[in-house]
Design a protein around this motif. Structure first.
Motif, PDB file in Angstrom:
ATOM      1  N   PHE A 230     -26.046 -23.200  -7.096  1.00  0.00           N
ATOM      2  CA  PHE A 230     -27.179 -23.388  -7.868  1.00  0.00           C
ATOM      3  C   PHE A 230     -28.389 -24.146  -7.181  1.00  0.00           C
ATOM      4  CE2 PHE A 230     -23.471 -22.980 -10.498  1.00  0.00           C
ATOM      5  CZ  PHE A 230     -24.031 -21.662 -11.168  1.00  0.00           C
ATOM      6  N   ILE A 231     -28.463 -25.293  -6.808  1.00  0.00           N
ATOM      7  CA  ILE A 231     -29.414 -25.849  -6.104  1.00  0.00           C
ATOM      8  C   ILE A 231     -28.948 -26.480  -4.788  1.00  0.00           C
ATOM      9  CG2 ILE A 231     -30.817 -26.545  -8.201  1.00  0.00           C
ATOM     10  CD1 ILE A 231     -29.420 -29.164  -8.180  1.00  0.00           C
ATOM     11  N   GLY A 232     -29.899 -27.005  -3.990  1.00  0.00           N
ATOM     12  CA  GLY A 232     -29.688 -27.477  -2.607  1.00  0.00           C
ATOM     13  C   GLY A 232     -28.915 -28.798  -2.748  1.00  0.00           C
ATOM     14  N   ALA A 233     -28.259 -29.231  -1.647  1.00  0.00           N
ATOM     15  CA  ALA A 233     -27.284 -30.323  -1.683  1.00  0.00           C
ATOM     16  C   ALA A 233     -27.836 -31.727  -1.938  1.00  0.00           C
ATOM     17  CB  ALA A 233     -26.783 -30.474  -0.242  1.00  0.00           C
ATOM     18  N   THR A 234     -28.996 -31.955  -1.471  1.00  0.00           N
ATOM     19  CA  THR A 234     -29.824 -33.121  -1.760  1.00  0.00           C
ATOM     20  C   THR A 234     -30.250 -33.112  -3.137  1.00  0.00           C
ATOM     21  OG1 THR A 234     -30.445 -33.500   0.696  1.00  0.00           O
ATOM     22  CG2 THR A 234     -31.717 -34.669  -1.303  1.00  0.00           C
ATOM     23  N   ALA A 235     -30.834 -31.999  -3.919  1.00  0.00           N
ATOM     24  CA  ALA A 235     -31.133 -31.995  -5.059  1.00  0.00           C
ATOM     25  C   ALA A 235     -30.037 -32.078  -5.882  1.00  0.00           C
ATOM     26  CB  ALA A 235     -32.068 -30.736  -5.313  1.00  0.00           C
ATOM     27  N   ASP A 236     -28.818 -31.558  -5.707  1.00  0.00           N
ATOM     28  CA  ASP A 236     -27.602 -31.540  -6.378  1.00  0.00           C
ATOM     29  C   ASP A 236     -27.219 -33.053  -6.611  1.00  0.00           C
ATOM     30  OD1 ASP A 236     -25.366 -30.223  -7.755  1.00  0.00           O
ATOM     31  OD2 ASP A 236     -24.476 -31.014  -6.010  1.00  0.00           O
ATOM     32  N   ARG A 237     -27.156 -33.836  -5.581  1.00  0.00           N
ATOM     33  CA  ARG A 237     -26.622 -35.036  -5.697  1.00  0.00           C
ATOM     34  C   ARG A 237     -27.585 -36.055  -6.264  1.00  0.00           C
ATOM     35  NH1 ARG A 237     -25.702 -34.141   0.158  1.00  0.00           N
ATOM     36  NH2 ARG A 237     -23.686 -33.506   0.327  1.00  0.00           N
ATOM     37  N   VAL A 238     -29.115 -35.646  -6.223  1.00  0.00           N
ATOM     38  CA  VAL A 238     -29.813 -36.443  -7.012  1.00  0.00           C
ATOM     39  C   VAL A 238     -29.529 -36.076  -8.583  1.00  0.00           C
ATOM     40  CG1 VAL A 238     -32.392 -36.921  -7.485  1.00  0.00           C
ATOM     41  CG2 VAL A 238     -31.726 -36.627  -5.056  1.00  0.00           C
ATOM     42  N   VAL A 239     -29.628 -34.913  -8.965  1.00  0.00           N
ATOM     43  CA  VAL A 239     -29.669 -34.599 -10.220  1.00  0.00           C
ATOM     44  C   VAL A 239     -28.266 -35.203 -10.797  1.00  0.00           C
ATOM     45  CG1 VAL A 239     -28.854 -32.685 -11.936  1.00  0.00           C
ATOM     46  CG2 VAL A 239     -30.849 -32.448 -10.267  1.00  0.00           C
ATOM     47  N   ARG A 240     -27.030 -35.030 -10.023  1.00  0.00           N
ATOM     48  CA  ARG A 240     -25.908 -35.820 -10.564  1.00  0.00           C
ATOM     49  C   ARG A 240     -25.868 -37.189 -10.718  1.00  0.00           C
ATOM     50  NH1 ARG A 240     -21.535 -32.073 -10.013  1.00  0.00           N
ATOM     51  NH2 ARG A 240     -22.426 -30.062  -8.945  1.00  0.00           N
ATOM     52  N   HIS A 241     -26.629 -37.895  -9.894  1.00  0.00           N
ATOM     53  CA  HIS A 241     -26.473 -39.416  -9.834  1.00  0.00           C
ATOM     54  C   HIS A 241     -27.598 -40.345 -10.372  1.00  0.00           C
ATOM     55  CE1 HIS A 241     -22.529 -38.692  -8.100  1.00  0.00           C
ATOM     56  NE2 HIS A 241     -22.905 -37.980  -7.170  1.00  0.00           N
ATOM     57  N   ALA A 242     -28.799 -39.722 -10.369  1.00  0.00           N
ATOM     58  CA  ALA A 242     -29.868 -40.304 -10.740  1.00  0.00           C
ATOM     59  C   ALA A 242     -29.937 -40.837 -12.381  1.00  0.00           C
ATOM     60  CB  ALA A 242     -31.303 -39.615 -10.610  1.00  0.00           C
ATOM     61  N   LYS A 243     -30.359 -42.157 -12.596  1.00  0.00           N
ATOM     62  CA  LYS A 243     -30.328 -42.692 -13.991  1.00  0.00           C
ATOM     63  C   LYS A 243     -31.543 -42.407 -14.735  1.00  0.00           C
ATOM     64  CE  LYS A 243     -27.191 -46.272 -12.493  1.00  0.00           C
ATOM     65  NZ  LYS A 243     -27.125 -47.776 -12.289  1.00  0.00           N
ATOM     66  N   CYS A 244     -32.535 -41.555 -13.928  1.00  0.00           N
ATOM     67  CA  CYS A 244     -33.674 -41.183 -14.531  1.00  0.00           C
ATOM     68  C   CYS A 244     -33.975 -39.729 -14.793  1.00  0.00           C
ATOM     69  CB  CYS A 244     -35.155 -41.779 -13.890  1.00  0.00           C
ATOM     70  SG  CYS A 244     -35.457 -41.162 -12.290  1.00  0.00           S
ATOM     71  N   SER A 245     -34.623 -39.141 -15.489  1.00  0.00           N
ATOM     72  CA  SER A 245     -34.954 -37.482 -15.469  1.00  0.00           C
ATOM     73  C   SER A 245     -35.155 -37.004 -14.104  1.00  0.00           C
ATOM     74  CB  SER A 245     -36.083 -37.110 -16.480  1.00  0.00           C
ATOM     75  OG  SER A 245     -35.806 -37.800 -17.706  1.00  0.00           O
ATOM     76  N   VAL A 246     -34.791 -35.922 -13.969  1.00  0.00           N
ATOM     77  CA  VAL A 246     -34.977 -35.315 -12.489  1.00  0.00           C
ATOM     78  C   VAL A 246     -35.651 -33.803 -12.827  1.00  0.00           C
ATOM     79  CG1 VAL A 246     -34.134 -34.345 -10.245  1.00  0.00           C
ATOM     80  CG2 VAL A 246     -33.196 -36.690 -11.443  1.00  0.00           C
ATOM     81  N   LEU A 247     -36.402 -33.500 -12.147  1.00  0.00           N
ATOM     82  CA  LEU A 247     -37.294 -32.010 -12.449  1.00  0.00           C
ATOM     83  C   LEU A 247     -37.032 -31.488 -11.091  1.00  0.00           C
ATOM     84  CD1 LEU A 247     -38.843 -29.899 -13.641  1.00  0.00           C
ATOM     85  CD2 LEU A 247     -40.813 -30.925 -12.905  1.00  0.00           C
ATOM     86  N   VAL A 248     -36.251 -30.069 -10.916  1.00  0.00           N
ATOM     87  CA  VAL A 248     -36.058 -29.518  -9.714  1.00  0.00           C
ATOM     88  C   VAL A 248     -36.940 -28.465  -9.814  1.00  0.00           C
ATOM     89  CG1 VAL A 248     -34.270 -28.344  -8.467  1.00  0.00           C
ATOM     90  CG2 VAL A 248     -33.538 -30.263  -9.609  1.00  0.00           C
ATOM     91  N   ASP A 249     -37.728 -28.337  -8.642  1.00  0.00           N
ATOM     92  CA  ASP A 249     -38.677 -27.340  -8.508  1.00  0.00           C
ATOM     93  C   ASP A 249     -38.255 -26.149  -7.447  1.00  0.00           C
ATOM     94  OD1 ASP A 249     -41.599 -26.269  -9.068  1.00  0.00           O
ATOM     95  OD2 ASP A 249     -41.185 -26.239  -6.944  1.00  0.00           O
ATOM     96  N   ARG A 250     -38.188 -24.925  -7.684  1.00  0.00           N
ATOM     97  CA  ARG A 250     -37.897 -23.991  -6.500  1.00  0.00           C
ATOM     98  C   ARG A 250     -39.046 -23.146  -6.253  1.00  0.00           C
ATOM     99  NH1 ARG A 250     -32.293 -21.252  -6.635  1.00  0.00           N
ATOM    100  NH2 ARG A 250     -31.574 -23.393  -7.023  1.00  0.00           N
TER     101      ARG A 250
END
Length: 136
Positions: free
Chosen positions: A116-136
């Motif tokens: 669904f998303i790249g490896a780094t973005a995936d890890r950030v989405v899963r573990h960040a404590k704030c909102s994450v906006l992923v842009d493609r």
């Protein structure tokens, strides 16, 4: 909308970085802060032996210069930060230390391992404590 936004930028994809930087400026509250972040990955010891001793420092210096150039080009005020280590870990740590309320991260087209998303973005989405906006 947001008071403090972390914008991680991969220096090899500075065009994508400029795009998400401009989006961050649109989402920023008056008086808010944008932090442009680049993470220079560690080099495995068995590879580092064959490389010049100052390669990490040189890469970090180049990253600061390129991010500073992006700030100058866009005219959007932002702090520039360069870290060393694992990208996802460093992005999350920066967000926590800076008390960011949003991370805007670019994602590449994924392969079979991260569909669904790249490896780094995936890890950030899963573990960040704030909102994450992923842009493609």
């Amino acid at each position: 909308m947001y008071k403090k936004i972390i914008v991680p930028i991969e220096i090899g994809s500075i065009e994508k970085g400029e795009k998400i930087f401009r989006k961050a400026a649109e989402l920023l509250d008056n008086g808010g802060e944008i932090i442009l972040l680049n993470v220079v990955e560690d080099i495995p010891t068995y590879v580092a032996i064959e490389l010049p001793g100052n390669i990490i420092e040189d890469a970090m210096k180049e990253s600061r210069e390129r991010l500073g150039g992006l700030v100058a080009k866009t005219g959007i005020p932002a702090a520039v930060e360069v870290r060393n280590g694992s990208p996802a870990t460093a992005i999350i740590a920066a967000a926590e230390e800076r008390r960011a309320d949003l991370i805007i991260i670019a994602s590449h087209i994924p392969d079979i391992y991260n569909y669904f998303i790249g490896a780094t973005a995936d890890r950030v989405v899963r573990h960040a404590k704030c909102s994450v906006l992923v842009d493609r």
